[in-house]
Scaffold this motif. Structure first.
Motif, PDB file in Angstrom:
ATOM      1  N   HIS A  47       0.852  -1.187   0.000  1.00 18.25           N
ATOM      2  CA  HIS A  47       0.000   0.000   0.000  1.00 18.25           C
ATOM      3  C   HIS A  47       0.893   1.244   0.000  1.00 18.25           C
ATOM      4  CE1 HIS A  47      -3.748  -2.008   0.537  1.00 18.25           C
ATOM      5  NE2 HIS A  47      -3.509  -2.451   1.751  1.00 18.25           N
ATOM      6  N   PRO A  48       0.548   2.244  -0.817  1.00 24.10           N
ATOM      7  CA  PRO A  48       1.329   3.489  -0.809  1.00 24.10           C
ATOM      8  C   PRO A  48       0.827   4.452   0.267  1.00 24.10           C
ATOM      9  CG  PRO A  48      -0.275   3.558  -2.574  1.00 24.10           C
ATOM     10  CD  PRO A  48      -0.440   2.218  -1.894  1.00 24.10           C
ATOM     11  N   LEU A  49       0.931   4.021   1.543  1.00 29.77           N
ATOM     12  CA  LEU A  49       0.553   4.805   2.727  1.00 29.77           C
ATOM     13  C   LEU A  49      -0.954   4.915   2.939  1.00 29.77           C
ATOM     14  CD1 LEU A  49       3.199   7.676   2.368  1.00 29.77           C
ATOM     15  CD2 LEU A  49       3.424   5.485   3.573  1.00 29.77           C
ATOM     16  N   ALA A  50      -1.746   4.306   2.069  1.00 26.04           N
ATOM     17  CA  ALA A  50      -3.202   4.255   2.225  1.00 26.04           C
ATOM     18  C   ALA A  50      -3.677   2.952   1.598  1.00 26.04           C
ATOM     19  CB  ALA A  50      -3.859   5.451   1.547  1.00 26.04           C
ATOM     20  N   ASN A  51      -4.832   2.476   2.049  1.00 23.59           N
ATOM     21  CA  ASN A  51      -5.272   1.154   1.594  1.00 23.59           C
ATOM     22  C   ASN A  51      -6.240   1.198   0.417  1.00 23.59           C
ATOM     23  OD1 ASN A  51      -7.521   2.073   2.921  1.00 23.59           O
ATOM     24  ND2 ASN A  51      -7.661   0.358   4.352  1.00 23.59           N
ATOM     25  N   ASP A  52      -6.254   2.317  -0.314  1.00 26.29           N
ATOM     26  CA  ASP A  52      -7.124   2.406  -1.495  1.00 26.29           C
ATOM     27  C   ASP A  52      -6.301   2.350  -2.786  1.00 26.29           C
ATOM     28  OD1 ASP A  52      -5.861   4.850  -1.341  1.00 26.29           O
ATOM     29  OD2 ASP A  52      -7.701   6.031  -1.537  1.00 26.29           O
ATOM     30  N   ALA A  53      -5.078   1.831  -2.673  1.00 30.23           N
ATOM     31  CA  ALA A  53      -4.211   1.675  -3.835  1.00 30.23           C
ATOM     32  C   ALA A  53      -3.147   0.635  -3.499  1.00 30.23           C
ATOM     33  CB  ALA A  53      -3.551   3.006  -4.201  1.00 30.23           C
ATOM     34  N   THR A  54      -2.535   0.089  -4.537  1.00 27.78           N
ATOM     35  CA  THR A  54      -1.439  -0.858  -4.380  1.00 27.78           C
ATOM     36  C   THR A  54      -0.319  -0.420  -5.304  1.00 27.78           C
ATOM     37  OG1 THR A  54      -2.920  -2.673  -3.812  1.00 27.78           O
ATOM     38  CG2 THR A  54      -0.742  -3.281  -4.630  1.00 27.78           C
ATOM     39  N   THR A  55       0.878  -0.306  -4.755  1.00 21.08           N
ATOM     40  CA  THR A  55       2.045   0.091  -5.540  1.00 21.08           C
ATOM     41  C   THR A  55       2.951  -1.114  -5.715  1.00 21.08           C
ATOM     42  OG1 THR A  55       1.921   2.378  -4.807  1.00 21.08           O
ATOM     43  CG2 THR A  55       4.064   1.616  -5.589  1.00 21.08           C
ATOM     44  N   SER A  56       3.324  -1.365  -6.969  1.00 18.72           N
ATOM     45  CA  SER A  56       4.211  -2.477  -7.310  1.00 18.72           C
ATOM     46  C   SER A  56       5.621  -1.933  -7.521  1.00 18.72           C
ATOM     47  CB  SER A  56       3.726  -3.147  -8.604  1.00 18.72           C
ATOM     48  OG  SER A  56       2.380  -3.554  -8.464  1.00 18.72           O
ATOM     49  N   ILE A  57       6.592  -2.638  -6.966  1.00 16.58           N
ATOM     50  CA  ILE A  57       7.987  -2.203  -7.004  1.00 16.58           C
ATOM     51  C   ILE A  57       8.854  -3.462  -7.039  1.00 16.58           C
ATOM     52  CG2 ILE A  57       7.963  -2.065  -4.479  1.00 16.58           C
ATOM     53  CD1 ILE A  57       9.916   0.209  -4.559  1.00 16.58           C
ATOM     54  N   ALA A  58      10.011  -3.390  -7.697  1.00 16.27           N
ATOM     55  CA  ALA A  58      10.920  -4.543  -7.700  1.00 16.27           C
ATOM     56  C   ALA A  58      11.373  -4.807  -6.265  1.00 16.27           C
ATOM     57  CB  ALA A  58      12.123  -4.262  -8.599  1.00 16.27           C
ATOM     58  N   SER A  59      11.492  -6.086  -5.894  1.00 12.24           N
ATOM     59  CA  SER A  59      11.863  -6.408  -4.510  1.00 12.24           C
ATOM     60  C   SER A  59      13.206  -5.790  -4.140  1.00 12.24           C
ATOM     61  CB  SER A  59      11.853  -7.917  -4.280  1.00 12.24           C
ATOM     62  OG  SER A  59      12.662  -8.572  -5.229  1.00 12.24           O
ATOM     63  N   LYS A  60      14.169  -5.807  -5.055  1.00 10.26           N
ATOM     64  CA  LYS A  60      15.476  -5.198  -4.742  1.00 10.26           C
ATOM     65  C   LYS A  60      15.335  -3.685  -4.551  1.00 10.26           C
ATOM     66  CE  LYS A  60      17.123  -4.899  -9.600  1.00 10.26           C
ATOM     67  NZ  LYS A  60      15.994  -4.079  -9.965  1.00 10.26           N
ATOM     68  N   ASP A  61      14.399  -3.064  -5.269  1.00 10.13           N
ATOM     69  CA  ASP A  61      14.176  -1.626  -5.111  1.00 10.13           C
ATOM     70  C   ASP A  61      13.486  -1.307  -3.791  1.00 10.13           C
ATOM     71  OD1 ASP A  61      15.448  -0.927  -7.449  1.00 10.13           O
ATOM     72  OD2 ASP A  61      13.615  -0.864  -8.645  1.00 10.13           O
ATOM     73  N   LEU A  62      12.682  -2.252  -3.280  1.00  9.31           N
ATOM     74  CA  LEU A  62      12.080  -2.041  -1.962  1.00  9.31           C
ATOM     75  C   LEU A  62      13.193  -1.905  -0.921  1.00  9.31           C
ATOM     76  CD1 LEU A  62       9.626  -1.816  -0.103  1.00  9.31           C
ATOM     77  CD2 LEU A  62       9.680  -4.306   0.116  1.00  9.31           C
ATOM     78  N   LEU A  63      14.202  -2.757  -1.013  1.00  8.00           N
ATOM     79  CA  LEU A  63      15.321  -2.682  -0.071  1.00  8.00           C
ATOM     80  C   LEU A  63      16.072  -1.366  -0.250  1.00  8.00           C
ATOM     81  CD1 LEU A  63      16.709  -6.338  -0.140  1.00  8.00           C
ATOM     82  CD2 LEU A  63      15.021  -5.331   1.397  1.00  8.00           C
ATOM     83  N   ARG A  64      16.258  -0.930  -1.488  1.00  4.13           N
ATOM     84  CA  ARG A  64      16.933   0.344  -1.762  1.00  4.13           C
ATOM     85  C   ARG A  64      16.148   1.512  -1.173  1.00  4.13           C
ATOM     86  NH1 ARG A  64      17.375   1.395  -7.635  1.00  4.13           N
ATOM     87  NH2 ARG A  64      17.321   3.566  -7.067  1.00  4.13           N
ATOM     88  N   PHE A  65      14.813   1.457  -1.321  1.00  5.18           N
ATOM     89  CA  PHE A  65      13.944   2.491  -0.739  1.00  5.18           C
ATOM     90  C   PHE A  65      14.128   2.544   0.780  1.00  5.18           C
ATOM     91  CE2 PHE A  65      10.049   2.844   1.758  1.00  5.18           C
ATOM     92  CZ  PHE A  65       9.736   4.180   1.560  1.00  5.18           C
ATOM     93  N   ILE A  66      14.079   1.378   1.429  1.00  3.24           N
ATOM     94  CA  ILE A  66      14.197   1.316   2.888  1.00  3.24           C
ATOM     95  C   ILE A  66      15.531   1.924   3.323  1.00  3.24           C
ATOM     96  CG2 ILE A  66      14.385  -0.239   4.876  1.00  3.24           C
ATOM     97  CD1 ILE A  66      12.407  -2.130   3.299  1.00  3.24           C
ATOM     98  N   GLU A  67      16.614   1.551   2.621  1.00  2.29           N
ATOM     99  CA  GLU A  67      17.934   2.100   2.947  1.00  2.29           C
ATOM    100  C   GLU A  67      17.955   3.617   2.767  1.00  2.29           C
ATOM    101  OE1 GLU A  67      20.418  -0.228   0.383  1.00  2.29           O
ATOM    102  OE2 GLU A  67      20.455  -1.920   1.781  1.00  2.29           O
TER     103      GLU A  67
END
Length: 169
Positions: free
Chosen positions: A136-156
């Motif tokens: 969820h992109p900070l709300a539950n009325d949408a879903t955001t798709s992202i590469a799993s490796k990019d999720l880790l990059r975002f978190i970092e």
């Protein structure tokens, strides 16, 4: 303590863009549970997430991001994630204060709001086997798709260290 306004979806998307991270978002009716979101599976490929906001007795907070059908043993997961004791679910007030989201909209993207680094984020290793992860992109009325490796990059990029551990069965 001053009340910090949580980031908006647009601010989240701008942050992802600034990192050069590809993302796509599909709007849908609000979903509050994994069961409700199952109807979207055909429209949104990839690994879908379940997020558990938990704390130990010493008020250490953790966000566990796992595959939606995974089972997490709350009686023993503290031994894997470094908790001081068995964990319990964090209160909705703390969820809003630290991650800027309400119950039903908990997401790995919430760490963008945790500027004080109050929450340790753990991503289940099984989820990382998926090429694409959906959150969820900070709300539950949408879903955001992202590469799993990019999720880790975002978190970092938010200043958090993503721990990839086997927390689910």
């Amino acid at each position: 303590m001053s009340e910090v306004q949580p980031k908006t979806q647009d601010e989240l998307f701008q942050f992802l863009d600034s990192l050069g991270i590809e993302h796509t978002t599909k709007r849908h009716a609000p979903v509050f549970t994994v069961a409700e979101s199952v109807a979207l599976r055909d429209e949104i490929p990839g690994g879908h997430t379940k997020n558990l906001f938990v704390k130990d007795k010493k008020d250490n907070y953790f966000l566990l991001t796992v595959e939606e059908n995974a089972t997490v043993d709350l009686k023993t997961v503290h031994t894997i994630i470094g908790g001081a004791s068995k964990v319990s679910f964090g209160r909705p007030e703390k969820l809003m204060e630290y991650l800027g989201v309400v119950p039903g909209a908990v997401t790995a993207f919430g760490v963008i709001n945790d500027t004080q680094k109050q929450v340790k984020i753990i991503v289940d290793e099984a989820l990382m086997k998926e090429a694409t992860v959906n959150c969820h992109p900070l709300a539950n009325d949408a879903t955001t798709s992202i590469a799993s490796k990019d999720l880790l990059r975002f978190i970092e990029a938010t200043g958090h260290e993503p721990l990839v551990l086997k927390v689910a069965s």
